[in-house]
Design an enzyme around this catalytic site. Structure first.
Site, PDB file in Angstrom:
ATOM      1  N   CYS A  12      38.867 111.716  69.900  1.00 21.72           N
ATOM      2  CA  CYS A  12      37.488 111.864  70.388  1.00 21.72           C
ATOM      3  C   CYS A  12      37.374 112.834  71.560  1.00 21.72           C
ATOM      4  O   CYS A  12      36.284 113.308  71.860  1.00 21.72           O
ATOM      5  CB  CYS A  12      36.912 110.511  70.774  1.00 21.72           C
ATOM      6  SG  CYS A  12      37.036 109.336  69.446  1.00 21.72           S
ATOM      7  N   HIS A  29      31.102 110.817  75.534  1.00 22.87           N
ATOM      8  CA  HIS A  29      31.465 110.501  74.152  1.00 22.87           C
ATOM      9  C   HIS A  29      30.730 109.237  73.710  1.00 22.87           C
ATOM     10  O   HIS A  29      30.738 108.217  74.413  1.00 22.87           O
ATOM     11  CB  HIS A  29      32.983 110.312  74.051  1.00 22.87           C
ATOM     12  CG  HIS A  29      33.419 109.765  72.745  1.00 22.87           C
ATOM     13  ND1 HIS A  29      32.927 110.231  71.542  1.00 22.87           N
ATOM     14  CD2 HIS A  29      34.293 108.768  72.430  1.00 22.87           C
ATOM     15  CE1 HIS A  29      33.479 109.553  70.560  1.00 22.87           C
ATOM     16  NE2 HIS A  29      34.309 108.659  71.066  1.00 22.87           N
ATOM     17  N   ASN A  87      29.911 106.283  66.317  1.00 20.67           N
ATOM     18  CA  ASN A  87      30.967 107.073  66.951  1.00 20.67           C
ATOM     19  C   ASN A  87      31.461 108.118  65.944  1.00 20.67           C
ATOM     20  O   ASN A  87      32.076 107.767  64.947  1.00 20.67           O
ATOM     21  CB  ASN A  87      32.093 106.129  67.380  1.00 20.67           C
ATOM     22  CG  ASN A  87      33.271 106.843  68.005  1.00 20.67           C
ATOM     23  OD1 ASN A  87      33.384 108.063  67.949  1.00 20.67           O
ATOM     24  ND2 ASN A  87      34.172 106.081  68.602  1.00 20.67           N
TER      25      ASN A  87
END
Ligand code: ACO
Length: 333
Positions: A116, A260, A290
């Protein structure tokens, strides 16, 4: 060789697949509830790639938009960096598929693997290439089809992740030297000793595909969510503060914070920890889930399209991911 001192974002783009998977849909697939998912994560729905869509297909759509916004053609590019943990194939890399499909010259095409945090790693690498004077225009992408590596029967992970792609073109600030747009600072890190908190153990050189890997479903993501949560808050805060320190830039002068999009509670905890006003925090996790390395560039592009983020404003980005990696970037748009 010319020495370009700064690099600026000259265009952005993003793409979300059409198929939606809502919390309600998930209620019929695993033992969960819309209320639990909303309260624990902030997610309402996520986009899922169609069976024929691979990561480079999502990346291509985002890339075309970013090139159009930058008023550049694929032929102008000097390099492509694709941050992803869900490449089309192990080889060739996803950036090469994209380079061919976009019709670029025979330029550098490289995948960056930092989960990520991957997009912030890739953007930092691109910034170095441009500031050194080697390249003028680099396409930097975060693109993922996480739905392909998530166990649809594991309620801890299948509710969290979605698919998508976000792109930026990073360009040498030579055409408009008076512009202050630039990457102001960057901070990257990793703590490999916590690698087992989030991993996909099967299919690599340690555990090549065999019947055991298939039987134990080791080709899916395995996650210890609660432990990651604590580390995420700490590392994103550290990276953000390091960026501000490096650039000698006060936190209250930052216009927007893009973190994020892993869990709304993680974002809120970082905001509390750093004392960031809520109205300066951009989010879209309710609609995307996500999307790993794609999450920051998708949100960045959407916020520009909505006229929230404007030229001249300062944005602080922070991410964490499997590794455990972490990254931060402070930039003036
Ligand atoms: N629906 C209903 N109940 C659930 C679900 C679900 N989908 N998932 C777990 N539960 C249950 C658990 O079994 C547990 O029950 P118990 O108390 O009877 O044992 C209870 O809910 C609480 O579970 P926790 O794991 O403590 O829940 P938590 O509040 O920590 O939320 C979550 C879990 C959402 C995973 C959270 O820990 C989180 O977001 N962690 C970070 C994960 C993350 O960001 N991963 C991505 C990293 S980035 C990258 O590189 C891809």
């Amino acid at each position: 060789m010319e020495n370009h001192r700064t690099a600026q974002i000259s265009g952005t783009g993003s793409y979300l697949p059409a198929n939606l998977l809502t919390n309600k849909d998930l209620e019929s697939l695993v033992e969960t509830s819309d209320q639990w998912i909303r309260e624990r994560t902030g997610i309402v729905e996520r986009h899922i790639a169609a069976p024929q869509e691979a990561t480079s297909d999502l990346a291509f759509q985002a890339a075309r938009q970013a090139l159009d916004a930058a008023q550049l053609s694929a032929q102008d590019l000097d390099g492509i960096l694709v941050a992803t943990v869900t490449p089309d194939q192990v080889m060739p890399n996803t950036a090469c598929f994209l380079q061919s499909r976009l019709g670029c010259k025979s330029i550098m095409a490289l995948d960056v693997s930092a989960a990520c945090s991957g997009f912030l790693y890739a953007l930092t690498i691109a910034d170095q290439f441009i500031c050194s004077g080697k390249f003028k225009h680099i396409l930097v992408i975060g693109a993922e089809t996480l739905s392909r590596i998530i166990n649809p029967t594991d309620r801890q992970t299948c509710i969290l992740f979605g698919d998508g792609a976000g792109a930026v073109v990073l360009s040498a600030n030579t055409n408009n030297p008076s512009s202050k747009s630039a990457i102001l600072s960057s901070s990257l890190g990793a703590n490999g000793s916590l690698g087992d908190l989030l991993s996909l153990p099967g299919g690599g050189s340690r555990l090549p595909f065999n019947q055991d890997v298939l039987d134990q479903k080791l080709y899916f993501v395995h996650m210890k969510g609660r432990e990651i949560f604590k580390s995420a808050v700490r590392t994103m805060s550290d990276r953000a503060l390091e960026c501000l320190n490096q650039a000698q830039y006060p936190l209250d002068k930052v216009d927007w914070f893009i973190m994020h999009q892993a869990n709304l509670r993680i974002i809120e905890a970082v905001a509390d920890h750093l004392n960031i006003p809520k109205q300066k925090i951009l989010t879209n996790i309710d609609q995307t889930g996500n999307t790993s390395s794609a999450s920051i560039p998708i949100l960045f592009n959407q916020s520009i399209d909505k006229n929230l983020v404007q030229r001249g404003q300062t944005i602080l980005m922070a991410a964490f991911g499997a590794g455990l990696t972490s990254g931060g970037i402070l930039l003036q748009y």
